[in-house]
Design an enzyme around this catalytic site. Structure first.
Site, short mmCIF file in Angstrom:
data_model
loop_
_atom_site.label_atom_id
_atom_site.label_comp_id
_atom_site.label_asym_id
_atom_site.label_seq_id
_atom_site.Cartn_x
_atom_site.Cartn_y
_atom_site.Cartn_z
N ARG A 43 60.67 56.26 41.86
CA ARG A 43 59.27 56.63 41.66
C ARG A 43 58.93 57.92 42.39
O ARG A 43 58.12 58.72 41.93
CB ARG A 43 58.35 55.50 42.12
CG ARG A 43 58.31 54.33 41.14
CD ARG A 43 57.51 53.17 41.68
NE ARG A 43 58.24 52.44 42.70
CZ ARG A 43 57.71 51.98 43.84
NH1 ARG A 43 56.44 52.16 44.09
NH2 ARG A 43 58.45 51.33 44.71
N HIS A 83 58.57 44.20 47.60
CA HIS A 83 58.87 45.51 47.02
C HIS A 83 58.56 45.45 45.53
O HIS A 83 58.98 44.51 44.84
CB HIS A 83 60.34 45.83 47.25
CG HIS A 83 60.71 47.26 46.97
ND1 HIS A 83 60.67 47.80 45.70
CD2 HIS A 83 61.10 48.25 47.80
CE1 HIS A 83 61.04 49.07 45.78
NE2 HIS A 83 61.30 49.37 47.03
#
Lengths: 546, 416, 222
Positions: A345, A325
């Site tokens: 994000r 990740h």
């Protein structure tokens, strides 16, 4: 434990980088010089030379695998026949191993199918990667969305390596899974409107062409797991065994899986569970810290189920493919590896290197973003703070534009920042890729059946659903879709199964193979806990006899 | 063997609520003596060395003095009859069979501190005792005795019987105040103490039933008489609640300072089934254990303190050889866990965690690490609650580890 | 940046470099870690419950060890995961009438009406939730209010352990949340899609070439 890219690589000191970040003008998404394949090949950890070896024994001999994982898969068993003498087995219809979302879903489905269930958890029911999941669960319910699009996104996100039938099953079941979860009491955020008749809040994640990630704030996993755990614990037909890791599976004379040997940590004794069918839902492998990476995973993620299934002859796939990740917290060091949700994000936060520049489209698939970050750090454009390297996640700019996010949708981010001693509205977070997900695993069909009769698998321990890279929101979907199917199928199998003898015949076969390969003196598996758990099974058992 | 005494337990006084009968056998003479010289009441108690019989052993005259010194002319006397701890069963006897000597003592206290209200706080689980006390108190209304007391205090005195909450924590002084003020019997942080700020904010004297029952006899017969009843350095008599593995459990009134040997093997008839004597939970389950080495100890507050134990309420729970001390302690700690009022998580969670560790050890599943964890709890929990419940639980656990270490896993063993 | 501190955990003296969480410190001496451990710092699984006494303080508080920094002179005792008595059993599928939901709640959690307001649950909660008020709201019939209070509950069960009336506050909160959702959450977009699928709208092209020309998987972050 941290992959401190050593300071033989240069990086921009924190204070300088911070200044550059604050003075840089708003930037458009950069054009990408390398193709996706080139970027991955050059920088993704899976592609490192020392990230792959060929398995030397077992049904997938020759298959490429991370060396640390290979050690477990080639490992010897922890117990032999002599240990089973004088053990009175618990007999049940379905044995579920693993107390996370997949295990709970399998348990409830098996119950629905009329089976008595024993659920064995190494720690407690609910202790899992599931409870830590933040982002959400995918389901193609938007008007502009379709099952086909969800299918295509998933297949493409996995680099075309996923099994089409499994992906089809995944996307088809998704809306019904959401309804099932709501029926159990799992809440999902609404975008607008009242509870009855409103529309669900849907987010986009990296690699999705439509907004289809449903969530409960940024702790969807907690919301889901606490409901599933409660449903399991309140079901009188389920016997929950906490602190009872599985250390070996049981086989009958026909090689079917008929139960498991558990270790009762409380009583320091072995226990046998004999079952008509077994569901393995043991989760991932993050706590193996492959290639020295920090991990976002739960303490119990040590690939136990993978080792047990392989020893019994189950086929595996894509076991050299792991998801790192992009946004694991890098500073302060004692929190290293902790996850910052992709949702940040999704809402628009950007990644900025030590020179104050963006360097990748933040909503690219995770492996792409990870590789881009590793590239920045490798090529001297990372940020270093107290010897820890990473890049910036620009939360101040995001939160300046949308201050309400911290209170409403990004609660977990707020908590993590607080623990780190950072005010996310004023200071960016230093992030670095963290070992997050096991893309591959045990080969299953759409009912969760492995290639070993009687052995069903669901969740992160399986392979083929996500190909070689998982999309955000597909893991929570995976565990419920295939957890339910595996549980239902296990119940059907158990109902039809004729009881046979149980034993460790598969272990003996395995040990013959190890001997022939010269590996019989090697380490044993599963390891149950990471190295810093300081656990040794024999020593633990022996202590009870003083 | 030290002979029994019959001051409080005089059969002639076992009259229940019958007021005239009690007067005929000399009831009220202590009160008369107090009325004759009210300014000498407290000094008499000081000379007599009367100590609190509710568990603390605090000098009674000092408690009364503190209430006297409190700046207010509206004070309360509370007679504490909550008695809700395993192993103690003396107050219920006095309330049920000799209520008038208790009431007389409370009224003498009212004179000394100039109280306008006297409350008899009785555990409703003792249904007969509660009923008897209600009738007994009624008997006092409109008597010349009560009128004389009111005259001495200078105001009318309200007498009432208040059933307690019937809970273990309800015996603690600030909990009594909470309950009488209409709330759950929650112990409160001290200071302030009830003698400064008690029922309804008024200075309140809280004394145990047995303590108050002694007062009229002291006033009637004098401090020297009372002191002489005791053995050695001790004064007066004590009601011992003897229970456990003895032939003749029961309530015994003996001179303060009687030896443990005499109590258990003399009056108590010795051990059941001729088993060996192992230990006694001295003062009940929230104190320390005495063992075979301590059979010679004089059972008075100071001598027992010198053996690092506590006389407490005078409860003596005798344990024979063949009994698991750990199992008994586990039971008591579970009692405390269930009796915890809930205000302080350290108490509630701490007692439950100790009970769990003890249970594991008692069933042979405990490790050295469990023992170590238990001892650690014993060091961090005391003083963390608003009352002494958690301290009492820790005391008995620590004592059991010190006196019977062989019943606990060895510390040198294993990794957990 | 790293100082060394000393603390005791379950009777073991430990010396570690800061900053470090209590949980990280707890196994610094090689003691096996097989319980009271889980998410290791996210603070979301509730496994690592412990009692903490800080140096020179009389107070003992309950916290989650993974999200609490270790301090010099701290004394820590972990609390085993156990429940003191029986859970309140119910099946959310059997609650079907929203009008009578309040009755169902009080039927399944009758002790909640006997709350003695000791405040132990509030003090025990490592997430500082308004537990006692959540119980009171549920009893008063303000189910949405009660549900809101338990939104971030990690089900660590400290309040259940601390409650002297056996209310099981966090489970009461969860039941209210579950029932409200199960009975009232009916998103129109989800229902629409489910109806479509029922009518046969789930034909899929598995070839991987069906992507309708949307080359833009990558787009501007918004």
């Amino acid at each position: 434990m941290m992959s401190t890219t050593s300071l033989s690589v240069s990086a921009v000191p924190y204070a300088d980088a911070l200044t550059r970040l604050r003075t840089a003008a708003a930037q458009a998404s950069p054009a990408e010089a390398l193709s996706r394949e080139e970027l991955l090949a050059a920088y993704h950890p899976d592609h490192n030379e020392d990230a792959r070896v060929a398995l030397r024994v077992g049904g997938n001999r020759g298959m490429l695998c991370h060396p640390t994982l290979a050690c477990l898969l080639e490992g010897n068993a922890l117990v032999g026949d002599v240990d089973l003498v004088a053990l009175d087995p618990v007999v049940t219809d379905v044995l579920v191993i693993g107390g996370g979302g997949a295990g709970a879903a399998a348990t409830l489905a098996a119950r629905r199918g009329g089976a008595d269930v024993v659920l064995a958890a190494k720690l407690r029911v609910g202790d899992s990667n599931t409870v830590m999941a933040e982002g959400g669960i995918q389901a193609a319910i938007g008007e502009e969305d379709s099952l086909q699009r969800h299918f295509d996104d998933t297949l493409k996100g996995g680099h075309g390596a996923g099994e089409p039938e499994l992906i089809a099953r995944l996307v088809r079941d998704a809306p019904e899974v959401i309804r099932w979860l709501i029926g159990l009491g799992v809440s999902f955020d609404l975008a607008e409107g009242p509870l009855a008749g409103g529309r669900l809040l849907r987010k986009r994640g990296g690699g999705t062409t439509a907004a289809r990630i449903l969530s409960h704030r940024d702790f969807t996993g907690l919301e889901m797991m606490r409901v599933l755990r409660e449903a399991v614990e309140l079901d009188r037909g389920v016997t929950v065994l906490n602190r009872a890791p599985a250390i070996e599976l049981l086989s009958d004379e026909r090689g079917r899986c008929v139960g498991a040997v558990l270790y009762d940590l409380e009583l320091r004794r072995l226990r046998l569970v004999c079952a008509g069918a077994v569901v393995l839902a043991t989760g991932g492998a993050g706590r193996l810290h492959l290639s020295g990476f920090a991990t976002s995973n739960h303490y119990g993620a040590t690939a136990d189920g993978l080792a047990l299934a392989y020893r019994m002859g189950a086929q595996l796939r894509d076991i050299d493919s792991f998801q790192y990740h992009p946004t694991g917290i890098a500073w302060p060091g004692h929190l290293a590896g902790g996850l910052i949700s992709e949702a940040v994000r999704s809402f628009g936060a950007t990644l900025v290197n030590g020179q104050g520049a963006r360097f990748i489209d933040e909503l690219s698939p995770r492996d792409v973003v990870t590789s881009a970050i590793l590239r920045e750090c490798a090529e001297g454009r990372g940020v270093v703070r107290d010897g820890l390297i990473g890049v910036f996640l620009d939360t101040p700019t995001l939160l300046a534009n949308r201050p309400a996010l911290l209170r409403e949708q990004l609660v977990s981010l707020g908590h993590l920042a607080h623990r780190a001693g950072i005010d996310p509205t004023r200071e960016p977070m230093l992030i670095y890729p963290t070992l997050h997900y096991q893309n591959g695993g045990v080969v299953i069909d759409t009912d969760g059946a492995s290639t070993v009769p009687g052995l069903y698998c669901a969740g992160e321990v399986t392979g083929g659903v996500h190909g070689r890279n998982r999309l955000m929101g597909n893991a929570l979907l995976d565990i419920i879709v295939f957890g339910r199917r595996a549980g239902a199928a296990a119940a059907r199998h158990a109902a039809a199964a004729e009881p046979g003898r149980f034993g460790l015949g598969h272990v003996q076969s395995w040990q013959r193979e190890l001997t022939c390969a010269g590996l019989i003196e090697g380490p044993r598996s599963p390891i149950l806990y990471p190295a810093y758990g300081h656990f040794d099974l024999r020593r633990h058992m022996a202590a009870s006899q003083d | 063997m030290t002979p029994l005494k019959t001051v409080l337990l005089d059969p002639a006084l076992k009259l229940g609520a019958d007021f005239p009968a009690w007067r005929r056998v000399g009831g009220g003479e202590g009160l008369a003596a107090a009325l004759a010289a009210p300014q000498a009441i407290i000094s008499t108690l000081e000379a007599a060395q009367l100590r609190g019989m509710g568990g603390a052993g605090f000098p009674t005259w000092r408690k009364w003095s503190a209430v006297v010194a409190a700046a207010s002319d509206d004070k309360v006397v509370v007679c504490n009859g909550n008695e809700d701890e395993p192993g103690t069963f003396k107050d219920r006897y006095l309330l049920r069979f000799t209520p008038h000597q208790v009431i007389e003592g409370a009224l003498i206290a009212a004179i000394a501190v100039k109280a306008s209200e006297v409350i008899f706080y009785v555990n409703p689980h003792q249904a007969e005792g509660l009923e008897v006390m209600r009738r007994a108190v009624m008997e006092w209304t409109a008597t010349d005795l009560l009128a004389a007391v009111e005259a001495a205090v200078g105001r009318p005195i309200k007498l009432r019987v208040a059933p307690s909450a019937g809970r273990y924590v309800g015996g603690e002084e600030t909990a009594i105040v909470s309950w009488l003020d209409g709330d759950f019997p929650f112990p409160q942080r001290k200071p302030p103490y009830p003698f400064e700020n008690g029922v309804g904010g008024r200075p309140t004297l809280i004394n145990n039933v047995e303590t108050l029952a002694n007062v009229p006899h002291i006033l009637k017969n004098g401090a020297n008489w009372y002191r002489a009843l005791g053995l050695g350095i001790a004064a007066g008599t004590k009601l011992f609640s003897l229970s456990g593995d003895v032939l003749r459990p029961g309530l015994y009134e003996l001179p303060m300072g009687t030896s443990l040997q005499d109590l258990v093997f003399g009056h108590g008839g010795g051990m059941l089934e001729r088993r060996g004597f192992k230990a006694v939970f001295t003062g009940g389950p929230s104190n320390t254990l005495l063992t075979v080495r301590d059979l010679d100890v004089a059972l008075d507050f100071d001598s027992v303190r010198a053996r690092r134990s506590h006389l407490g309420t005078g409860a003596m729970i005798v344990i024979s050889e063949g009994t698991s001390i750990v199992r008994k302690v586990a039971e008591y700690v579970a009692f405390f866990a269930n009796g915890s009022c809930g205000q302080c998580p350290s108490c509630k969670c701490g007692t439950f965690q100790m009970a769990r560790l003890l249970e594991r050890i008692a069933t042979g599943r405990g490790s050295g690490a469990d023992r170590q964890a238990l001892e650690h709890l014993c060091s961090i929990l005391p003083g963390s609650g608003r009352c002494g419940l958690i301290d009492g639980a820790v005391t008995v656990v620590k004592s059991s580890i010190e006196t019977f270490p062989e019943e606990y896993p060895s510390q040198l063993r294993d990794v957990s | 940046m790293s100082d060394r501190i000393r603390l005791s955990v379950d009777g073991r003296m430990l010396e570690v470099a800061t900053p470090v969480s209590i949980l990280q410190a707890a196994s610094a001496d090689g003691t096996p870690l097989t319980a009271n451990v889980g998410c290791l710092g996210q603070g979301v699984c509730g496994a690592c419950r412990c009692m903490v006494r800080k140096q020179d303080e009389a107070d003992v508080t309950t916290v989650l060890a993974c999200e609490t920094l270790a301090e010099d002179g701290m004394q820590v005792s972990f609390i085993d995961y156990f429940i003191p008595d029986r859970p309140h059993v119910y099946d959310v599928a059997e609650i079907t009438d929203v009008w009578r939901l309040s009755n169902a709640v009080s039927g399944i959690f009758p002790e909640a009406a006997q709350c003695r307001h000791c405040g132990g649950c509030d003090r025990a909660c490592p997430k500082e939730l308004d537990v006692q008020r959540g119980v009171a709201l549920a009893v008063a019939g303000d189910l949405a209010g009660a549900a809101g209070i338990f939104d971030q509950c990690v089900m660590c069960n400290l309040c259940t352990l601390a409650c002297p009336e056996r209310i099981w506050p966090n489970h009461l909160g969860l039941m209210v949340r579950r029932a409200l959702t199960a009975l009232t959450l009916r998103p129109s977009d989800l229902i629409h899609r489910l109806n479509e699928l029922e009518r046969g709208g789930d034909v899929l092209d598995l070839s991987g070439t069906a992507s309708t020309g949307t080359a833009a998987v990558v787009s501007d972050g918004r």
